[in-house]
Design an enzyme around this catalytic site. Structure first.
Site, short mmCIF file in Angstrom:
data_model
loop_
_atom_site.label_atom_id
_atom_site.label_comp_id
_atom_site.label_asym_id
_atom_site.label_seq_id
_atom_site.Cartn_x
_atom_site.Cartn_y
_atom_site.Cartn_z
N GLY A 168 54.27 68.33 -34.24
CA GLY A 168 53.48 68.54 -33.02
C GLY A 168 52.67 67.31 -32.65
NE ARG A 171 50.96 64.46 -40.43
CZ ARG A 171 50.62 65.40 -41.30
NH1 ARG A 171 51.57 66.12 -41.86
NH2 ARG A 171 49.38 65.61 -41.64
NE ARG A 176 52.61 62.93 -19.00
CZ ARG A 176 51.85 63.72 -18.24
NH1 ARG A 176 50.97 64.51 -18.78
NH2 ARG A 176 52.01 63.71 -16.95
NE ARG A 212 56.93 74.09 -34.49
CZ ARG A 212 55.73 73.56 -34.76
NH1 ARG A 212 55.53 72.26 -34.59
NH2 ARG A 212 54.73 74.31 -35.18
CB SER A 227 50.89 73.63 -39.78
OG SER A 227 50.25 73.58 -38.54
CG ASP A 267 45.91 78.94 -40.42
OD1 ASP A 267 46.44 77.90 -39.99
OD2 ASP A 267 46.01 80.03 -39.84
NE ARG A 323 46.09 71.07 -43.31
CZ ARG A 323 45.75 71.37 -42.09
NH1 ARG A 323 46.33 70.77 -41.08
NH2 ARG A 323 44.83 72.27 -41.84
#
Ligand code: HPA
Length: 235
Positions: A23, A27, A46, A90, A93, A207, A220
């Site tokens: 996302g 990353r 962008r 993809r 998380s 989470d 992580r």
């Protein structure tokens, strides 16, 4: 080749047939710099950073998807229809819906339920079931088993809503056996299916809506590396 509105590529071959999509664009940069050989940046429109390099000698790209179905809908559409991408993976998380899912666990989205209206565009006379492509899913499971990484495989929820007005709404999905919530897979699976290409969503649990446990950012790394090894083996 002309650039599309959201991706600034001019020559063919700048984007590999397999693209990993986290996302967060930063990353994507981290993955390119830490997992790929000879990464070259192909996009900064962008700030949605995209890179192409190789992994074990095979070409692979990594590009941010942004958050949510509209964002991944745009980027995956352009990658598929204008840049010849065939495998979209993809890496993200998710929030766990089931008590058996703990933070750091890896989830493979076999199917992606959604509260989004994205499927409406296809004019189907019923309810579509966005589904991962079997060749990618099968290989991801095989690689995880071979490396000894436990994975859970099942239905996930691609939600349009992060801050839900009804904080209990997720429980309805949990009752239907949905494993976890994220915000992009359903659109990715639909775009891929409509174009006859492959898609898979690999997630780590960050989470839990059940236990309220959340993974501290600093912790992580290890699970992330396992997820990346599975994703990159699909190139
Ligand atoms: N909701 C939606 N997306 C997420 C979550 C969540 O709780 N956790 C990680 N991605």
């Amino acid at each position: 080749m002309r650039p599309t509105p959201h991706i600034s590529v001019n020559s063919p071959g700048q984007i590999a047939e397999t693209v990993l999509m986290p996302g967060d664009p930063l990353r994507a940069k981290f993955i390119a710099e830490n997992f790929l050989e000879n990464p070259v940046q192909f996009n900064a429109v962008r700030n949605m950073l995209g890179y192409t390099g190789t992994y074990n000698g095979k070409p692979v790209s990594v590009m941010g998807s942004g958050m949510g179905i509209p964002s991944i809908g745009i980027y995956s559409y352009e990658l598929i229809h204008f840049y010849g991408v065939k495998n979209l993976i993809r890496v993200g998380s998710c929030g766990a819906f089931q008590p058996g899912l703990k933070v750091r666990d890896i989830v493979l989205g076999m199917s992606a339920s959604t509260n989004s209206n994205y499927a409406n565009q296809f004019g189907l006379p019923g309810t579509y079931a966005p589904t991962a492509s079997w060749p990618l899913l099968r290989k991801a499971v095989a690689v995880a088993e071979e490396k000894g990484y436990p994975v859970k495989v099942g239905n996930i929820l691609s939600s349009d809503i992060f801050y839900d007005a009804d904080p209990e709404a997720w429980k309805q999905w949990a009752k239907m056996g949905v494993l976890a919530v994220e915000m992009e897979a359903a659109a990715l699976y639909m775009n891929a299916a409509a174009a006859g290409v492959n898609a898979l969503c690999i997630l780590t649990v960050s989470d839990s809506l059940v236990s309220k446990e959340a993974l501290p950012a600093a912790e992580r790394e290890q699970t992330f590396t396992q997820m990346m090894e599975i994703a990159l083996s699909l190139a």
